[in-house]
Write a protein that holds these residues in place. Structure first.
Motif, PDB file in Angstrom:
ATOM      1  N   MET A  12      66.402 112.760 -23.979  1.00 51.58           N
ATOM      2  CA  MET A  12      65.764 113.098 -25.232  1.00 51.58           C
ATOM      3  C   MET A  12      66.242 112.120 -26.298  1.00 51.58           C
ATOM      4  O   MET A  12      67.426 111.874 -26.430  1.00 51.58           O
ATOM      5  N   SER A  13      65.333 111.558 -27.031  1.00 54.45           N
ATOM      6  CA  SER A  13      65.705 110.590 -28.056  1.00 54.45           C
ATOM      7  C   SER A  13      66.159 111.316 -29.309  1.00 54.45           C
ATOM      8  O   SER A  13      65.820 112.467 -29.547  1.00 54.45           O
ATOM      9  N   LEU A  14      66.913 110.601 -30.112  1.00 50.98           N
ATOM     10  CA  LEU A  14      67.394 111.204 -31.341  1.00 50.98           C
ATOM     11  C   LEU A  14      66.302 111.366 -32.376  1.00 50.98           C
ATOM     12  O   LEU A  14      66.486 112.088 -33.341  1.00 50.98           O
ATOM     13  N   SER A  15      65.185 110.719 -32.202  1.00 51.62           N
ATOM     14  CA  SER A  15      64.115 110.922 -33.165  1.00 51.62           C
ATOM     15  C   SER A  15      63.639 112.370 -33.128  1.00 51.62           C
ATOM     16  O   SER A  15      63.083 112.872 -34.087  1.00 51.62           O
ATOM     17  N   GLN A  16      63.888 113.044 -32.021  1.00 50.26           N
ATOM     18  CA  GLN A  16      63.513 114.449 -31.897  1.00 50.26           C
ATOM     19  C   GLN A  16      64.663 115.377 -32.286  1.00 50.26           C
ATOM     20  O   GLN A  16      64.445 116.521 -32.616  1.00 50.26           O
ATOM     21  N   THR A  17      65.888 114.895 -32.228  1.00 49.09           N
ATOM     22  CA  THR A  17      67.056 115.712 -32.543  1.00 49.09           C
ATOM     23  C   THR A  17      67.940 114.947 -33.510  1.00 49.09           C
ATOM     24  O   THR A  17      68.851 114.256 -33.094  1.00 49.09           O
ATOM     25  N   SER A  18      67.670 115.063 -34.793  1.00 42.54           N
ATOM     26  CA  SER A  18      68.358 114.176 -35.710  1.00 42.54           C
ATOM     27  C   SER A  18      69.172 114.859 -36.796  1.00 42.54           C
ATOM     28  O   SER A  18      69.552 114.221 -37.746  1.00 42.54           O
ATOM     29  N   SER A  19      69.453 116.156 -36.678  1.00 48.41           N
ATOM     30  CA  SER A  19      70.331 116.754 -37.672  1.00 48.41           C
ATOM     31  C   SER A  19      71.734 116.185 -37.460  1.00 48.41           C
ATOM     32  O   SER A  19      72.101 115.769 -36.353  1.00 48.41           O
ATOM     33  N   LYS A  20      72.498 116.157 -38.526  1.00 53.14           N
ATOM     34  CA  LYS A  20      73.861 115.630 -38.416  1.00 53.14           C
ATOM     35  C   LYS A  20      74.678 116.421 -37.405  1.00 53.14           C
ATOM     36  O   LYS A  20      75.488 115.857 -36.682  1.00 53.14           O
ATOM     37  N   GLN A  21      74.441 117.716 -37.343  1.00 57.03           N
ATOM     38  CA  GLN A  21      75.159 118.562 -36.391  1.00 57.03           C
ATOM     39  C   GLN A  21      74.824 118.161 -34.948  1.00 57.03           C
ATOM     40  O   GLN A  21      75.706 118.076 -34.091  1.00 57.03           O
ATOM     41  N   GLU A  22      73.557 117.904 -34.680  1.00 58.55           N
ATOM     42  CA  GLU A  22      73.149 117.485 -33.335  1.00 58.55           C
ATOM     43  C   GLU A  22      73.710 116.105 -33.000  1.00 58.55           C
ATOM     44  O   GLU A  22      74.146 115.867 -31.873  1.00 58.55           O
ATOM     45  N   ILE A  23      73.690 115.208 -33.975  1.00 55.88           N
ATOM     46  CA  ILE A  23      74.238 113.869 -33.749  1.00 55.88           C
ATOM     47  C   ILE A  23      75.730 113.966 -33.458  1.00 55.88           C
ATOM     48  O   ILE A  23      76.228 113.336 -32.527  1.00 55.88           O
ATOM     49  N   GLN A  24      76.454 114.764 -34.243  1.00 58.54           N
ATOM     50  CA  GLN A  24      77.886 114.910 -34.012  1.00 58.54           C
ATOM     51  C   GLN A  24      78.163 115.475 -32.620  1.00 58.54           C
ATOM     52  O   GLN A  24      79.072 115.024 -31.933  1.00 58.54           O
ATOM     53  N   ALA A  25      77.366 116.439 -32.187  1.00 52.11           N
ATOM     54  CA  ALA A  25      77.554 117.014 -30.854  1.00 52.11           C
ATOM     55  C   ALA A  25      77.374 115.948 -29.776  1.00 52.11           C
ATOM     56  O   ALA A  25      78.124 115.915 -28.795  1.00 52.11           O
ATOM     57  N   ARG A  26      76.412 115.070 -29.966  1.00 49.98           N
ATOM     58  CA  ARG A  26      76.176 114.016 -28.972  1.00 49.98           C
ATOM     59  C   ARG A  26      77.295 112.991 -28.975  1.00 49.98           C
ATOM     60  O   ARG A  26      77.714 112.506 -27.916  1.00 49.98           O
ATOM     61  N   VAL A  27      77.802 112.647 -30.165  1.00 49.20           N
ATOM     62  CA  VAL A  27      78.923 111.712 -30.256  1.00 49.20           C
ATOM     63  C   VAL A  27      80.155 112.332 -29.595  1.00 49.20           C
ATOM     64  O   VAL A  27      80.865 111.664 -28.831  1.00 49.20           O
ATOM     65  N   LEU A  28      80.407 113.608 -29.855  1.00 54.29           N
ATOM     66  CA  LEU A  28      81.543 114.283 -29.224  1.00 54.29           C
ATOM     67  C   LEU A  28      81.396 114.317 -27.707  1.00 54.29           C
ATOM     68  O   LEU A  28      82.382 114.144 -26.982  1.00 54.29           O
ATOM     69  N   ALA A  29      80.185 114.524 -27.232  1.00 55.92           N
ATOM     70  CA  ALA A  29      79.954 114.527 -25.785  1.00 55.92           C
ATOM     71  C   ALA A  29      80.294 113.164 -25.185  1.00 55.92           C
ATOM     72  O   ALA A  29      80.902 113.085 -24.109  1.00 55.92           O
ATOM     73  N   ILE A  30      79.927 112.104 -25.875  1.00 58.36           N
ATOM     74  CA  ILE A  30      80.256 110.755 -25.391  1.00 58.36           C
ATOM     75  C   ILE A  30      81.760 110.551 -25.394  1.00 58.36           C
ATOM     76  O   ILE A  30      82.326 110.036 -24.421  1.00 58.36           O
ATOM     77  N   LEU A  31      82.424 110.948 -26.468  1.00 65.05           N
ATOM     78  CA  LEU A  31      83.881 110.767 -26.550  1.00 65.05           C
ATOM     79  C   LEU A  31      84.602 111.520 -25.443  1.00 65.05           C
ATOM     80  O   LEU A  31      85.532 110.998 -24.829  1.00 65.05           O
ATOM     81  N   THR A  32      84.182 112.749 -25.170  1.00 66.39           N
ATOM     82  CA  THR A  32      84.862 113.524 -24.131  1.00 66.39           C
ATOM     83  C   THR A  32      84.545 112.987 -22.736  1.00 66.39           C
ATOM     84  O   THR A  32      85.426 112.930 -21.881  1.00 66.39           O
ATOM     85  N   ARG A  33      83.310 112.552 -22.537  1.00 63.73           N
ATOM     86  CA  ARG A  33      82.889 112.053 -21.223  1.00 63.73           C
ATOM     87  C   ARG A  33      83.465 110.675 -20.916  1.00 63.73           C
ATOM     88  O   ARG A  33      83.974 110.438 -19.822  1.00 63.73           O
ATOM     89  N   GLU A  34      83.386 109.770 -21.859  1.00 62.09           N
ATOM     90  CA  GLU A  34      83.726 108.373 -21.584  1.00 62.09           C
ATOM     91  C   GLU A  34      85.156 107.989 -21.961  1.00 62.09           C
ATOM     92  O   GLU A  34      85.685 107.020 -21.432  1.00 62.09           O
ATOM     93  N   PHE A  35      85.762 108.741 -22.881  1.00 60.49           N
ATOM     94  CA  PHE A  35      87.090 108.364 -23.365  1.00 60.49           C
ATOM     95  C   PHE A  35      88.128 109.459 -23.167  1.00 60.49           C
ATOM     96  O   PHE A  35      89.247 109.343 -23.641  1.00 60.49           O
ATOM     97  N   ASP A  36      87.753 110.538 -22.482  1.00 64.80           N
ATOM     98  CA  ASP A  36      88.669 111.638 -22.176  1.00 64.80           C
ATOM     99  C   ASP A  36      89.353 112.179 -23.433  1.00 64.80           C
ATOM    100  O   ASP A  36      90.555 112.409 -23.452  1.00 64.80           O
ATOM    101  N   VAL A  37      88.567 112.344 -24.493  1.00 66.92           N
ATOM    102  CA  VAL A  37      89.065 112.885 -25.757  1.00 66.92           C
ATOM    103  C   VAL A  37      88.805 114.384 -25.766  1.00 66.92           C
ATOM    104  O   VAL A  37      87.763 114.845 -25.314  1.00 66.92           O
ATOM    105  N   ASP A  38      89.762 115.155 -26.280  1.00 63.39           N
ATOM    106  CA  ASP A  38      89.608 116.602 -26.392  1.00 63.39           C
ATOM    107  C   ASP A  38      88.742 116.910 -27.611  1.00 63.39           C
ATOM    108  O   ASP A  38      89.139 116.664 -28.753  1.00 63.39           O
TER     109      ASP A  38
END
Length: 91
Positions: free
Chosen positions: A1-27
Motif C-alpha cells: 500500500m502506498s503512502l498516498s493512501q495512508t498519509s496521516s502522521k500517525q500512520e507514517i510514524q507507525a511505518r517508520v517504527l516498523a522499519i526500525l524494529t524490522r531492519e535495525f532491531d530497535v525496541d
C-alpha cells in the motif's frame, strides 16, 4: 500500500517504527518523535542512508542527500515524509 493512501502522521510514524524494529532491531517501546537517530539509537551516516533506503522502498518516495541529512529525529522523518506525500497529492 502506498503512502498516498495512508498519509496521516500517525500512520507514517507507525511505518517508520516498523522499519526500525524490522531492519535495525530497535525496541519500538523506546521510540518517540523526539528520539534522535545518532544520540539515542547510535546511528552513523551509513545507518541513516540505509534507513532512508528502507523508507523509500516502503513508501515509493525518493530522498535527496539533503533530505537524508535532515533526518535527525523520528519526528523530523515523519514530518519530511508527510510533507512529501502531501506534495505528491497536490501534484
Amino acid at each position: 500500500m502506498s503512502l498516498s493512501q495512508t498519509s496521516s502522521k500517525q500512520e507514517i510514524q507507525a511505518r517508520v517504527l516498523a522499519i526500525l524494529t524490522r531492519e535495525f532491531d530497535v525496541d519500538a517501546a523506546e521510540i518517540s518523535p523526539e528520539t534522535d537517530l545518532k544520540t539515542d539509537l547510535d546511528f552513523d551516516s551509513l545507518d541513516g542512508v540505509a534507513l532512508a533506503g528502507w523508507i523509500e522502498e516502503d513508501t515509493g518516495l525518493a530522498f535527496s542527500d539533503d533530505d537524508i541529512e535532515q533526518m535527525r529525529t523520528i519526528g523530523e522523518i515523519v514530518e519530511l515524509v508527510h510533507r512529501r506525500v502531501s506534495a505528491e497529492r497536490r501534484a
